[in-house]
Scaffold this active site. Structure first.
Site, short mmCIF file in Angstrom:
data_model
loop_
_atom_site.label_atom_id
_atom_site.label_comp_id
_atom_site.label_asym_id
_atom_site.label_seq_id
_atom_site.Cartn_x
_atom_site.Cartn_y
_atom_site.Cartn_z
N HIS A 29 0.83 -1.21 0.00
CA HIS A 29 0.00 0.00 0.00
C HIS A 29 0.86 1.26 0.00
O HIS A 29 0.38 2.32 0.39
CB HIS A 29 -0.90 0.01 1.24
N HIS A 30 2.14 1.15 -0.41
CA HIS A 30 2.98 2.35 -0.33
C HIS A 30 2.46 3.46 -1.23
O HIS A 30 2.74 4.63 -1.01
CB HIS A 30 4.45 2.02 -0.65
N ARG A 31 1.72 3.06 -2.28
CA ARG A 31 1.02 4.05 -3.11
C ARG A 31 -0.39 3.54 -3.32
O ARG A 31 -0.62 2.33 -3.42
CB ARG A 31 1.70 4.21 -4.46
N SER A 51 -2.74 1.21 -18.56
CA SER A 51 -3.81 1.14 -17.56
C SER A 51 -3.83 2.41 -16.71
O SER A 51 -4.89 2.93 -16.37
CB SER A 51 -3.60 -0.06 -16.63
N LYS A 54 -2.81 -1.89 -7.87
CA LYS A 54 -3.12 -2.24 -9.26
C LYS A 54 -2.65 -3.65 -9.55
O LYS A 54 -1.61 -4.08 -9.10
CB LYS A 54 -2.34 -1.27 -10.18
N LYS A 99 -2.99 -8.35 -7.04
CA LYS A 99 -3.37 -9.34 -8.06
C LYS A 99 -4.59 -10.09 -7.57
O LYS A 99 -4.78 -10.27 -6.36
CB LYS A 99 -2.22 -10.34 -8.28
N LYS A 148 7.11 -3.84 -10.50
CA LYS A 148 6.91 -3.38 -11.88
C LYS A 148 6.43 -1.93 -11.93
O LYS A 148 6.98 -1.10 -12.66
CB LYS A 148 5.88 -4.30 -12.56
P1 NAD Z 1 -4.40 -14.78 -22.43
O1 NAD Z 1 -5.33 -15.61 -21.65
O2 NAD Z 1 -4.95 -13.74 -23.34
O3 NAD Z 1 -3.43 -15.69 -23.31
C1 NAD Z 1 -2.72 -16.77 -22.80
C2 NAD Z 1 -2.50 -17.74 -23.96
O4 NAD Z 1 -1.65 -18.79 -23.53
C3 NAD Z 1 -3.82 -18.37 -24.44
O5 NAD Z 1 -3.89 -18.28 -25.84
C4 NAD Z 1 -3.69 -19.80 -23.95
O6 NAD Z 1 -4.36 -20.73 -24.79
C5 NAD Z 1 -2.19 -20.00 -24.00
N1 NAD Z 1 -1.73 -21.10 -23.18
C6 NAD Z 1 -2.28 -21.62 -22.06
N2 NAD Z 1 -1.57 -22.67 -21.64
C7 NAD Z 1 -0.53 -22.80 -22.49
C8 NAD Z 1 0.54 -23.73 -22.61
N3 NAD Z 1 0.72 -24.72 -21.74
N4 NAD Z 1 1.41 -23.57 -23.63
C9 NAD Z 1 1.25 -22.58 -24.53
N5 NAD Z 1 0.24 -21.69 -24.49
C10 NAD Z 1 -0.64 -21.81 -23.49
O7 NAD Z 1 -3.39 -14.14 -21.36
P2 NAD Z 1 -2.46 -12.87 -21.53
O8 NAD Z 1 -3.20 -11.71 -20.99
O9 NAD Z 1 -1.92 -12.83 -22.91
O10 NAD Z 1 -1.30 -13.21 -20.49
C11 NAD Z 1 -0.20 -14.02 -20.84
C12 NAD Z 1 0.93 -13.78 -19.84
O11 NAD Z 1 1.27 -12.40 -19.86
C13 NAD Z 1 0.60 -14.12 -18.39
O12 NAD Z 1 1.75 -14.60 -17.74
C14 NAD Z 1 0.22 -12.77 -17.81
O13 NAD Z 1 0.41 -12.72 -16.40
C15 NAD Z 1 1.21 -11.88 -18.54
N6 NAD Z 1 0.82 -10.47 -18.57
C16 NAD Z 1 -0.37 -10.08 -19.13
C17 NAD Z 1 -0.70 -8.73 -19.17
C18 NAD Z 1 -1.96 -8.22 -19.85
O14 NAD Z 1 -2.09 -7.00 -20.00
N7 NAD Z 1 -2.87 -9.06 -20.29
C19 NAD Z 1 0.16 -7.79 -18.59
C20 NAD Z 1 1.36 -8.21 -18.03
C21 NAD Z 1 1.68 -9.56 -18.03
#
Ligand code: NAD
Length: 439
Positions: free
Chosen positions: A72-74, A372, A78, A114, A102
């Site tokens: 909660h420092h800020r 965001s 998110k 989260k 991050k």
């Molecule tokens: P998403 O659900 O849109 O896409 C994930 C994809 O990975 C899907 O197409 C899914 O079918 C596939 N997948 C699932 N299991 C798999 C496997 N074993 N092997 C290969 N592919 C597999 O999710 P996203 O939002 O694209 O997030 C992906 C990663 O990015 C996560 O680690 C998430 O924490 C990170 N991330 C996302 C955001 C964001 O803005 N969405 C921001 C920062 C980090």
């Protein structure tokens, strides 16, 4: 030692919370900060863990959800909301901690949080997903774990604009007449208070990170790569929101070639290049990537990580690069689009190899939280930036963070991951020391 004890000691610890904790300790060891302050920064402040009932066509079902508030420092806090069948509280706490570092690294004034629901979004009907999402939002609102000035969720794996629209709509229904209620969540559709460019923002940030690395003469020299993105061969695991947009922008704006794509049900590979737009459209229609374009096929998604390429982008799950496959990676740059894709033991192997440059997760995938932040400001201020203004802000914010990480790593002779974490921790420490401690 018994054979069981040997087997246990040879096993890698695949608990994401322990992994993030190890990474924190390593970064903290390079810093001159009070141990009490470091303990305060590292510890997750609180976690709301709850069960809730939802009516489904198969009768009433219980679901489990979490929202972890790491720091909660800020304010507000998110962090995304993950829908996955095997998610647990450790994963949620670990991802919340990464959000803290991050946001601090890219200078976005939020604390880290989260959320997650244990549900398989790919095997649950849209009607049930909507009920689950609305009930989850109600539970968060009831316990003050969501609100424009308290805690602002966003999409993560298994969620997207659709879920964010349901969250906003539910929250607005609970807070009728409150002008800023739309700012309770980001990643909404543009038609419902969202911002242009948010859906592509994380993938676009991945592109900027790779581009900056390939524009760095020293990094390219050490990796044995020509400078520039053009013609670079890319493999991406996960063709979801982040993976697709990263691949698409790398091709369209950078002139890169996608040579491999992995999904949960297999992978495809083609040295001459994969038509990423065609493959993505085909997957949206059929759910598969295998039966498109006549590309070579691999049965296991993990196999795509070992394809020979210039840049490997894990953009799906955490902990996919382990001590088992790290020696076999054949990339020159590992761009961590997913959160926590590399275990500490794999990190140590990559470091010892010295031939792979790691673009660490909290830097590589920070584009989403930057945009965001702009969406949240836009909702509160009731004005709109244009798409190009948003992209320019995103680009300069990430370029600046990239430069700071590279400089820190260079002058302190520290791996990029530890440099990025140390810069994030330093920022949180400064805020905490300035604020002091109550009472
Ligand atoms: P998403 O659900 O849109 O896409 C994930 C994809 O990975 C899907 O197409 C899914 O079918 C596939 N997948 C699932 N299991 C798999 C496997 N074993 N092997 C290969 N592919 C597999 O999710 P996203 O939002 O694209 O997030 C992906 C990663 O990015 C996560 O680690 C998430 O924490 C990170 N991330 C996302 C955001 C964001 O803005 N969405 C921001 C920062 C980090």
């Amino acid at each position: 030692m018994s054979s069981q004890a040997v087997a246990t000691s040879n096993k890698e610890d695949l608990n994401l919370l322990n992994i993030v904790s190890t990474q924190f300790d390593k970064a903290a060891a390079t810093m001159d900060l009070d141990s009490g302050l470091l303990a305060q920064i590292k510890t997750c402040n609180n976690v709301y863990s709850f069960h809730f009932p939802v009516k489904t066509p198969d009768g009433l079902k219980m679901y489990q959800g979490w929202r972890a508030e790491h720091s909660h420092h800020r304010l507000p806090l998110k962090g995304g909301i993950r829908y996955a069948p095997d998610v647990d509280v450790h994963e949620v706490e670990a991802l919340a901690a990464l959000m803290t570092y991050k946001c601090a690294l890219v200078n976005v004034p939020f604390g880290g949080s989260k959320g997650a629901i244990r549900v398989d979004p790919w095997r649950t009907s849209v009607e049930v997903l909507e009920r689950i999402t609305r009930r989850y939002t109600f539970e968060l609102a009831h316990k003050h774990f969501i609100g424009p000035g308290i805690n602002v969720p966003a999409p993560d794996m298994g969620t997207g604009e659709r879920e964010m629209a349901w969250i906003a709509d539910t929250f607005e229904a609970l807070r009728q007449g409150e002008l800023d209620s739309m700012a309770c969540v980001t990643g909404k559709p543009v038609s419902h208070g969202g911002i242009s460019g948010r859906s592509e923002a994380t993938g676009r940030g991945v592109y900027y990170g790779i581009r900056e690395m390939l524009n760095d003469e020293l990094a390219c020299k050490r990796a044995g790569l020509d400078m520039g993105v053009k013609g670079k061969r890319i493999v991406v695991q996960g063709l979801g929101n982040v993976g697709y947009h990263a691949a698409s922008i790398l091709v369209k704006e950078g002139g890169a070639i996608i040579v491999g794509v992995g999904e949960y049900n297999g992978a495809v590979w083609c040295e001459d290049g994969i038509d990423i737009e065609g493959l993505h459209a085909h997957r949206k229609k059929t759910g598969y990537i295998q039966d498109f374009g006549g590309y070579r096929q691999l049965d296991d998604s993990l196999d795509c990580l070992e394809i020979e390429c210039d840049v490997l982008i894990p953009a799906a799950l955490d902990m996919v690069i382990t001590k088992e496959n790290a020696p076999r990676l054949q990339c020159r740059i590992l761009a961590e689009a997913a959160n926590g894709p590399t275990t500490p033991e794999a990190d140590a192997i990559l470091e010892a190899r010295g031939d792979i440059f790691v673009l660490p997760d909290i830097l590589c995938n920070a584009g989403g939280v930057v945009v965001s932040y702009l969406e949240w400001v836009q909702n509160l201020q009731r004005f709109h930036w244009t798409y190009s203004e948003i992209i320019t802000r995103l680009e300069s914010r990430l370029e600046e963070a990239f430069e700071r990480v590279m400089n820190y790593a260079h002058y302190r002779k520290t791996p990029h991951r530890l440099a990025a974490l140390a810069l994030g921790i330093k920022e949180v420490a400064e805020v905490k020391m300035t604020r002091g401690l109550f009472p």
